[in-house]
Design an enzyme around this catalytic site. Structure first.
Site, PDB file in Angstrom:
ATOM      1  CE  LYS A  98       1.497  18.401   3.342  1.00 39.32           C
ATOM      2  NZ  LYS A  98       2.919  18.119   2.993  1.00 39.32           N
ATOM      3  CB  VAL A  99      -5.598  22.926   4.506  1.00 37.15           C
ATOM      4  CG1 VAL A  99      -6.033  24.354   4.775  1.00 37.15           C
ATOM      5  CG2 VAL A  99      -6.566  22.236   3.544  1.00 37.15           C
TER       6      VAL A  99
END
Length: 357
Positions: free
Chosen positions: A138-139
């Site tokens: 997750k960014v």
């Protein structure tokens, strides 16, 4: 007897769980959700892990055995262990859907939300360490995160873009994903790099609840979703994406997040029943999953270019609420909230490490 979760999935939407604990991994709960409630993936974030580790002693032995002195390293080892187990549970879904579904998600440190280079480096390292083909990194879709999205896709790291609130934020993330794929294509690389774009919804309605009359309560989130869904469908129809799909790419699916109802006067399945669309994902808290499985209705698909959206947004504008400026505030508040949870998480891990010493 009708099974609402199966009906939802039959309409083309994936239902994911927005939670993870050691107990649901080990006592058969998550397998039950997969087999009886048609749950086909899972998301996590710093707040979820902070609550899981603080709420009991099930992580204490692993913390003692971690062999690290840095609380962040200890945490990532715990999280990767949990998410590998979750990834194994969803492996049959991954295989059945040929890699479209069956994903779990691990977030980079929220402290890196404004640092493109450090986000890239940590995401690559976590992806390599986890070694699970159905695990997203997750960014955040912050301005700094957008640069990381393009580079990570180019490097072949499957990512879940998080902390998206507004149409412009979604578009920037989708464009970065496209650029990463186009660079892979130009370099003669395969385009089998999966991604989702996570749009947070209920926080819109919480943010403006005290600024508008009751007739506008719980309306802004849906209006914003309608704008973003229109952008998503336009992207799917675009020659730019279709050229990449012709070379083997898959669309970056749109994911609805923050779908637990915060307003006690509203339906507890409000953000599930009204956001059904094929080729999308809805990740929901455990409480919302149980509520939808019990009394939810999967009956109506989202309308493309709903004419009522403009009128609804005009009423919010008249009350002094504009979408993009509010979206920027929400993204900043969301990032700050994750930073707070991150510090709580590391403080908890550090205290447990001290107790074990």
């Amino acid at each position: 007897m009708e099974n609402p979760t199966r009906t939802l999935n039959g309409l083309g939407q994936s239902l994911w769980l927005d939670n993870i604990t050691r107990s649901i991994l080990s006592d058969g709960t998550l397998i039950g959700y997969r087999d009886q409630k048609t749950v086909t993936g899972l998301t996590s974030n710093p707040t979820i892990f902070a609550q899981a580790i603080k709420s009991g002693k099930e992580y204490d032995a692993s913390i003692r055995q971690a062999g690290h002195t840095d609380p962040e390293q200890v945490f990532f080892k715990l999280a990767i262990d949990d998410l590998r187990r979750a990834a194994e549970i969803f492996e049959p879904v991954y295989q059945r859907t040929n890699g479209v579904d069956g994903w779990v998600s691990l977030e980079v440190s929220p402290l890196l939300a404004d640092d493109t280079t450090a986000t890239i480096e940590q995401a690559v390292a976590l992806h390599k360490e986890a070694g699970a083909h159905n695990l997203f990194i997750k960014v955040p879709g912050t301005p700094a995160g957008v640069g990381a999205i393009e580079e990570l896709i180019f490097r072949g790291v499957s990512i879940n873009v998080t902390l998206l609130f507004s149409p412009e934020q979604y578009q920037a993330a989708a464009d970065a994903w496209l650029r990463g794929l186009e660079r892979r294509h130009a370099a003669g690389m395969d385009l089998n790099v999966t991604s989702v774009a996570s749009v947070f919804i209920s926080r819109w309605d919480v943010k403006v609840a005290d600024k508008v009359g009751a007739e506008l309560h719980n309306k802004l989130g849906f209006a914003v979703c309608g704008l973003i869904y229109a952008k998503y469908r336009k992207l799917l129809d675009s020659p730019r994406l279709q050229r990449l799909m012709n070379a083997g790419a898959r669309p970056q699916r749109l994911l609805w997040a923050s779908t637990g109802t915060k307003d006690p006067k509203a339906s507890d399945v409000l953000y599930i029943e009204n956001l059904i669309a094929p080729l999308t994902v809805n990740t929901m808290p455990e409480k919302t999953l149980h509520a939808f499985a019990d009394h939810g209705k999967a009956e109506h698909l989202m309308t493309l270019d709903d004419p009522s959206i403009a009128a609804t947004l005009a009423r919010f504008e008249a009350a002094g609420i504009q979408v993009e400026p509010t979206g920027q505030v929400l993204q900043k508040e969301g990032a700050d909230s994750f930073v707070k949870s991150w510090h709580e998480l590391l403080d908890t891990v550090s205290a447990r490490m001290g107790a074990a010493a």
